[in-house]
Design an enzyme around this catalytic site. Structure first.
Site, mmCIF file in Angstrom:
data_model
loop_
_atom_site.group_PDB
_atom_site.id
_atom_site.type_symbol
_atom_site.label_atom_id
_atom_site.label_comp_id
_atom_site.label_asym_id
_atom_site.label_seq_id
_atom_site.Cartn_x
_atom_site.Cartn_y
_atom_site.Cartn_z
ATOM 1 N N HIS A 1 -1.372 13.975 3.503
ATOM 2 C CA HIS A 1 -0.739 14.111 4.819
ATOM 3 C C HIS A 1 0.518 13.260 4.893
ATOM 4 C CE1 HIS A 1 -3.394 10.637 5.279
ATOM 5 N NE2 HIS A 1 -2.835 10.325 6.424
ATOM 6 N N HIS B 1 1.631 10.702 6.734
ATOM 7 C CA HIS B 1 1.728 9.281 7.084
ATOM 8 C C HIS B 1 2.299 8.475 5.917
ATOM 9 C CE1 HIS B 1 -1.486 9.804 10.459
ATOM 10 N NE2 HIS B 1 -0.285 10.175 10.840
ATOM 11 N N ASP C 1 1.782 5.672 4.559
ATOM 12 C CA ASP C 1 0.927 4.990 3.585
ATOM 13 C C ASP C 1 0.260 5.965 2.619
ATOM 14 O OD1 ASP C 1 -0.615 5.825 5.843
ATOM 15 O OD2 ASP C 1 -2.234 4.471 5.293
ATOM 16 N N HIS C 2 0.576 7.242 2.732
ATOM 17 C CA HIS C 2 0.096 8.259 1.788
ATOM 18 C C HIS C 2 1.261 8.976 1.106
ATOM 19 C CE1 HIS C 2 -4.158 7.966 3.083
ATOM 20 N NE2 HIS C 2 -3.562 7.471 4.158
ATOM 21 N N HIS D 1 -6.474 14.728 12.076
ATOM 22 C CA HIS D 1 -5.773 13.448 11.891
ATOM 23 C C HIS D 1 -4.268 13.719 11.888
ATOM 24 C CE1 HIS D 1 -5.426 9.262 10.661
ATOM 25 N NE2 HIS D 1 -4.628 9.620 9.665
ATOM 26 N N ASP E 1 -7.338 11.109 4.971
ATOM 27 C CA ASP E 1 -7.826 10.431 6.176
ATOM 28 C C ASP E 1 -8.574 11.384 7.099
ATOM 29 O OD1 ASP E 1 -6.570 8.245 5.107
ATOM 30 O OD2 ASP E 1 -5.181 7.919 6.767
ATOM 31 N N HIS F 1 -9.014 5.505 2.170
ATOM 32 C CA HIS F 1 -9.075 4.070 2.476
ATOM 33 C C HIS F 1 -10.459 3.504 2.173
ATOM 34 C CE1 HIS F 1 -5.256 3.715 4.833
ATOM 35 N NE2 HIS F 1 -5.493 4.985 5.088
#
Length: 258
Positions: free
Chosen positions: A54, A56, A58-59, A112, A135, A174
């Protein structure tokens, strides 16, 4: 099929998926591109694809960098998600290959984010498949409903992912397992399977070890968000339908300060 986790940032996981015969490989969510490329080199792997779950940061935040480090690498992501550095957009049901032995099925698992993709990977006969859930599905938990509804998360978790073969290994985005199981135990205090997994996860983390992978079967036993079809679970949270129960459990988790 060999799968190696690459811990990134504070609690993220990137994953290398390697064909141990040909050494062709994909990487899931390489947020720290240098670290991922170094890990691939250590395993003698030839990185061909990035599988982004996705948008975001941090991905997807390492996609531009990995394109610099590995010229020609293909970057896949969901068509609805505007993934950074994406070269190939995916829809639900699209298929691609890492190698002649490793095949990938894109599963649209929104909520998400609108375009979240989970990647279902199959290898040679006799190997358990794996799913990389970003996520959407965490071990004993699920992602926050940033861009979707409880109805969508129910479809993503309990229908799309819940229908995968039970031995499918679950690799999430995570390391949240201990906290998730502590919360889950407040929803189902009499679930002994949950208590056993919490004890195991706690000892893994104390030893500096990961709690991934889980399996779809284990999630059906220990993840309250995947157990909302059970009437007794619905009743315990004062609800009368799976979607209503999922919404209520997520509301409780959002307010939980365990």
């Amino acid at each position: 099929m060999k799968i190696f986790e690459v811990p990134c940032l504070e609690d993220n996981y990137s994953y290398l998926i390697i064909d141990e015969i040909t050494k062709e490989a994909a990487v899931v969510d390489p947020v720290e591109a240098e670290k991922v490329v170094e890990a691939a080199n250590q395993h003698g792997a030839n990185l061909k694809l990035v599988l982004t779950t996705h948008h975001h940061w941090d991905h997807a935040g390492g996609n531009d960098k990995i394109k610099q480090l590995v010229p020609g690498i293909k970057v896949y992501g969901g068509s609805l998600d505007n993934v950074r550095g994406c070269t190939h957009q995916l829809q639900n049901g699209d298929t691609l290959s890492i190698s002649s032995h490793l095949n990938v099925l894109a599963l649209h698992t929104p909520c998400h984010t609108k375009g979240h993709i989970s990647y279902y990977v199959t290898g040679k006969d006799g190997e358990d498949p794996a799913v990389f859930t970003g996520d959407t599905l965490f071990i004993a938990g699920c992602g926050k409903f940033f861009e979707g509804t409880a109805e969508q998360m129910y479809q993503s978790l309990c229908v799309t992912l819940g229908s995968l073969p039970k031995p499918t290994r679950v690799y999430c985005g995570h390391e949240y397992t201990v906290k998730n199981l502590q919360f889950a135990s407040t929803v189902e205090p009499k679930n002994t399977r949950m208590q056993q997994k919490l004890a195991w996860a706690t000892s893994q983390r104390q030893a500096g070890l990961p709690t991934i992978p889980s399996t779809i079967e284990e999630e059906m036993e220990t993840n309250p968000f995947m157990r909302v079809d059970l009437p007794e679970l619905q009743g315990s949270v004062g609800c009368q339908s799976p979607v209503e129960a999922l919404r209520e459990i997520r509301r409780r988790k959002d307010n939980w300060r365990g």
